[in-house]
Design a protein around this motif. Structure first.
Motif, mmCIF file in Angstrom:
data_model
loop_
_atom_site.group_PDB
_atom_site.id
_atom_site.type_symbol
_atom_site.label_atom_id
_atom_site.label_comp_id
_atom_site.label_asym_id
_atom_site.label_seq_id
_atom_site.Cartn_x
_atom_site.Cartn_y
_atom_site.Cartn_z
ATOM 1 N N ALA A 10 81.604 -22.329 5.331
ATOM 2 C CA ALA A 10 80.640 -23.082 6.144
ATOM 3 C C ALA A 10 81.361 -23.613 7.374
ATOM 4 O O ALA A 10 82.479 -24.117 7.282
ATOM 5 N N ILE A 11 80.722 -23.475 8.526
ATOM 6 C CA ILE A 11 81.304 -23.999 9.753
ATOM 7 C C ILE A 11 80.276 -24.832 10.500
ATOM 8 O O ILE A 11 79.075 -24.662 10.317
ATOM 9 N N ALA A 12 80.787 -25.736 11.330
ATOM 10 C CA ALA A 12 79.948 -26.532 12.215
ATOM 11 C C ALA A 12 80.682 -26.640 13.542
ATOM 12 O O ALA A 12 81.902 -26.809 13.583
ATOM 13 N N ILE A 13 79.946 -26.514 14.619
ATOM 14 C CA ILE A 13 80.525 -26.577 15.955
ATOM 15 C C ILE A 13 80.095 -27.879 16.620
ATOM 16 O O ILE A 13 78.918 -28.241 16.573
ATOM 17 N N VAL A 14 81.051 -28.563 17.222
ATOM 18 C CA VAL A 14 80.768 -29.817 17.920
ATOM 19 C C VAL A 14 81.030 -29.611 19.410
ATOM 20 O O VAL A 14 82.107 -29.167 19.801
ATOM 21 N N GLY A 50 84.266 -29.286 2.625
ATOM 22 C CA GLY A 50 84.579 -27.873 2.768
ATOM 23 C C GLY A 50 84.029 -27.216 4.015
ATOM 24 O O GLY A 50 84.053 -25.991 4.147
ATOM 25 N N ILE A 51 83.548 -27.997 4.970
ATOM 26 C CA ILE A 51 82.997 -27.450 6.200
ATOM 27 C C ILE A 51 84.079 -27.446 7.273
ATOM 28 O O ILE A 51 84.771 -28.441 7.479
ATOM 29 N N ILE A 52 84.236 -26.329 7.948
ATOM 30 C CA ILE A 52 85.207 -26.194 9.023
ATOM 31 C C ILE A 52 84.547 -26.663 10.316
ATOM 32 O O ILE A 52 83.466 -26.196 10.669
ATOM 33 N N ASP A 65 72.372 -22.493 15.755
ATOM 34 C CA ASP A 65 72.246 -23.143 14.446
ATOM 35 C C ASP A 65 73.575 -23.691 13.930
ATOM 36 O O ASP A 65 73.584 -24.564 13.066
ATOM 37 N N TYR A 66 74.686 -23.180 14.425
ATOM 38 C CA TYR A 66 75.993 -23.643 13.971
ATOM 39 C C TYR A 66 76.434 -24.927 14.675
ATOM 40 O O TYR A 66 77.365 -25.587 14.243
ATOM 41 N N TYR A 67 75.777 -25.282 15.770
ATOM 42 C CA TYR A 67 76.143 -26.482 16.520
ATOM 43 C C TYR A 67 75.535 -27.716 15.858
ATOM 44 O O TYR A 67 74.363 -27.725 15.520
ATOM 45 N N LEU A 68 76.367 -28.752 15.686
ATOM 46 C CA LEU A 68 75.849 -30.019 15.165
ATOM 47 C C LEU A 68 75.103 -30.721 16.287
ATOM 48 O O LEU A 68 75.661 -30.925 17.373
ATOM 49 N N PRO A 69 73.856 -31.097 16.062
ATOM 50 C CA PRO A 69 73.111 -31.804 17.105
ATOM 51 C C PRO A 69 73.741 -33.170 17.395
ATOM 52 O O PRO A 69 74.187 -33.872 16.488
#
Length: 79
Positions: A10-14, A50-52, A65-69
């Protein structure tokens, strides 16, 4: 292809530029550091789950969808 997606972490982009722009538009300079520390803690919590976390400035292309609002990052800390 679906099997490969299930194996991916799982990934999230800031987007830190967008985040800082938001802070400078809405907060005083004295408040910014406190709110950045709160965002950092929130991101560390995601990492512990566990989120990158990736910096948007280093990403050349990713689905939105991968970007954190921004509102998700700051909502718990701003009234």
């Amino acid at each position: 292809m679906q099997d490969q997606k299930e194996l991916m972490p799982a990934i999230a982009i800031v987007d830190y530029v967008e985040l800082l722009d938001y802070f400078y538009e809405t907060l005083s300079e004295n408040e910014i550091e406190t709110h950045l520390l709160n965002v950092k803690a929130r991101l560390e919590s995601l990492t512990e789950q566990g989120i990158i976390i990736l910096d948007a400035s280093l990403i050349h292309g990713a689905p939105r969808d991968y970007y954190l609002p921004i509102h998700w990052l700051v909502q718990p800390y701003l009234n």
